[in-house]
Design an enzyme around this catalytic site. Structure first.
Site, PDB file in Angstrom:
ATOM      1  CE  LYS A 132      -9.892  -4.796  -7.511  1.00  0.00           C
ATOM      2  NZ  LYS A 132     -10.409  -6.074  -6.994  1.00  0.00           N
TER       3      LYS A 132
HETATM    4  C1  LIG Z   1      -9.930  -7.303  -6.568  1.00  0.00           C
HETATM    5  C2  LIG Z   1     -10.856  -8.300  -5.957  1.00  0.00           C
HETATM    6  C3  LIG Z   1     -10.395  -9.288  -5.050  1.00  0.00           C
HETATM    7  C4  LIG Z   1      -8.927  -9.440  -4.693  1.00  0.00           C
HETATM    8  O1  LIG Z   1      -8.464  -8.402  -3.886  1.00  0.00           O
HETATM    9  P1  LIG Z   1      -6.885  -8.148  -3.745  1.00  0.00           P
HETATM   10  O2  LIG Z   1      -6.772  -6.877  -2.990  1.00  0.00           O
HETATM   11  O3  LIG Z   1      -6.380  -8.018  -5.163  1.00  0.00           O
HETATM   12  O4  LIG Z   1      -6.304  -9.318  -3.044  1.00  0.00           O
HETATM   13  C5  LIG Z   1     -11.328 -10.155  -4.500  1.00  0.00           C
HETATM   14  N1  LIG Z   1     -12.629 -10.090  -4.826  1.00  0.00           N
HETATM   15  C6  LIG Z   1     -13.105  -9.158  -5.695  1.00  0.00           C
HETATM   16  C7  LIG Z   1     -14.546  -9.160  -6.032  1.00  0.00           C
HETATM   17  C8  LIG Z   1     -12.246  -8.228  -6.282  1.00  0.00           C
HETATM   18  O5  LIG Z   1     -12.732  -7.328  -7.169  1.00  0.00           O
END
Ligand SMILES: *Cc1c(COP(=O)(O)O)cnc(C)c1O
Length: 495
Positions: A112
């Site tokens: 993120k």
């Molecule tokens: C948010 C997240 C995901 C999923 O990503 P999306 O863009 O929502 O598909 C996968 N792994 C981690 C560690 C995340 O924080």
């Protein structure tokens, strides 16, 4: 020429990139999409000689055409700096012939950070461009990773405030400590007595409260959203797929034009959609492999063409993928429906009313570059242990889901294309699950107690994001009842 954005649910309204970033969601409830996906205007060969920041500029300038060169470069400089613990920003690590694209070297050690470290700057620049004088108040409900990444991104950014609500008893120990120790005079973190859905509903109610918006405006504030449907989060994510390809080219792993696979552990479909955009921009891609955990709505969708969220919600060891409504899938639906906003609307309405919709065979054909896969809890744990035993490399639970799905795929298909797995979190964030997958003796011991052991076993340094919260002071200790969320916001903003 200016690239305009329109809603997936109506072709009428067109807005600029900066307006789309400010609004987040379109007024008709749809998501903003570019009128067309731009093509890279420099060769991948040329990009292979560029740094991450230079690549970011080459990609993002094509989407955010109403930003000047100076504005965009300034945003990029502020985002991808010393907050990352490696100058490469996203290292590519080869293990057993597979390439892990490590997207977890930012401030909160989850992917993120890739978008949330730049979004605040894109947002404040957008506000200036559109003559918005109000302070922007970011309101977020989080189940863990997004809240901390947004807090870290917006902390002490002029012209913004951020208020995060999280379920007091619904996040991991490390996730909570990460949030309640957040510094920055413009940050607020509040635990609520309800669950994540309650937090989400409370935030949505405030967004839709017209009277509150008026009061806010008279005090010089307006709300905005940092969640993953904002185009300002999607665009920065396209960058690292272009960059990964160019690294493989620079290192002589692939020849120019050679197609590669990307495997992405998926929840809200934001990360893998960015890979799809990169493919549409001209990155040679063979398959986009969408990996799910036991909440395998997307796997079923790619198999059958039916999206059906009517099923039990399963809590897994990869909580950031525990999702039954993948919001960003709407952008793919729109694309494969031939950019037909009416057809997209109809399907999204069915999803709301019946929890289910079906795409046409023609649409299914158009998404045949996607392959769905899933791994259950057992398989995910075995993957962590296998990779560790074979290579000494420790995967987090989310990345392990993707890695397990890819292992299956390769066995089944014998597809030998060079493959990149998006590695979305540091194992330190999910220590208990990771360590007990490697050795049963760690079962039941809490995340904090296992940090030193994980460092020894993986021969990696404890990330700053973890070491600093171990001893950090708790700065936020407000807990409120779900029904009092708005009161808390009024208190913070002195409305
Ligand atoms: C948010 C997240 C995901 C999923 O990503 P999306 O863009 O929502 O598909 C996968 N792994 C981690 C560690 C995340 O924080």
């Amino acid at each position: 020429m200016e690239l305009m954005y329109q809603s997936t649910r109506s072709g009428q309204v067109k807005v600029t990139a900066s307006q789309a970033i400010l609004k987040g969601l379109a007024d008709d409830g749809g998501l903003f999409v570019p009128e067309s996906i731009p093509q890279l205007d420099v060769s991948l060969e040329a990009i292979s000689k560029m740094s991450y920041k230079e690549t970011a500029y080459e990609v993002m300038k094509l989407f955010l055409t109403d930003f000047t060169e100076a504005e965009l470069k300034n945003c990029i400089e502020k985002a991808y700096d010393k907050k990352f613990d490696t100058g490469e920003i996203v290292p590519l690590t080869e293990k057993e012939g597979v390439y892990y694209l490590e997207l977890f070297h930012g401030a909160t050690i989850a992917f993120k950070d890739m978008a949330l470290s730049i979004l605040p700057h894109l947002l404040t620049t957008s506000a200036k461009k559109n003559n918005i004088k109000n302070e922007i108040v970011i309101l977020t409900a989080t189940s863990g990773d997004t809240g901390k990444a947004a807090l870290a991104g917006f902390a002490d950014v002029d012209g913004t405030r951020i208020i995060v609500f999280y379920p007091k008893n619904g996040v991991s120990k490390i996730q909570e400590k990460q949030m309640v120790t957040q510094k920055g005079s413009n940050t607020s973190v509040i635990g609520i007595t309800g669950n994540f859905d309650d937090a989400q509903s409370g935030v949505k109610a405030m967004f839709n409260n017209k009277k509150l918006a008026e009061v806010m405006n008279s005090h010089g504030y307006q709300f905005s959203s940092a969640n993953s449907i904002n185009i300002g989060r999607l665009v920065p994510q396209v960058v690292y797929y272009v960059y990964a390809y160019s690294r493989l080219l620079a290192d002589g792993v692939i020849k120019d034009g050679e197609k590669i696979n990307f495997v992405v552990p998926t929840g809200n479909f934001g990360n893998i959609l960015a890979a799809y955009y990169a493919k549409n921009m001209g990155v040679p891609v063979n398959k986009l492999i969408c990996a799910s955990n036991e909440n395998k709505v997307l796997f079923d969708f790619f198999e059958t063409g039916i999206y059906d969220k009517n099923r039990d919600f399963i809590l897994t060891s990869s909580p950031s993928m525990d999702i039954l409504i993948s919001s960003n899938l709407e952008r793919l639906i729109y694309k494969i429906a031939g950019e037909d906003a009416d057809a997209t609307s109809q399907m999204m309405n069915l999803l709301t009313s019946q929890g289910k919709y079906e795409i046409t065979p023609d649409m299914k054909e158009k998404m045949n570059c996607f392959i769905g896969g899933w791994a259950d809890e057992e398989k995910t744990a075995v993957e962590i242990k296998t990779v560790y035993n074979n290579t000494g490399y420790v995967l987090d639970t989310h990345t392990a889901v993707a890695s397990a799905v890819y292992r299956d795929y390769r066995q089944k298909t014998n597809d030998l294309s060079v493959t990149v797995i998006a590695s979305t979190a540091s194992p330190y964030k999910f220590g208990t699950s990771v360590m007990s997958a490697i050795d049963e003796k760690y079962k039941g011991i809490d995340d904090f107690a296992l940090i030193d052991e994980l460092s020894k076993l993986s021969h990696t340094n404890i990330p700053k994001a973890i070491s600093e919260i171990r001893k950090a002071d708790i700065l936020h200790n407000t807990v409120c009842d779900t029904k009092d969320m708005q009161k808390e916001v009024e208190k913070i903003l002195k409305l």
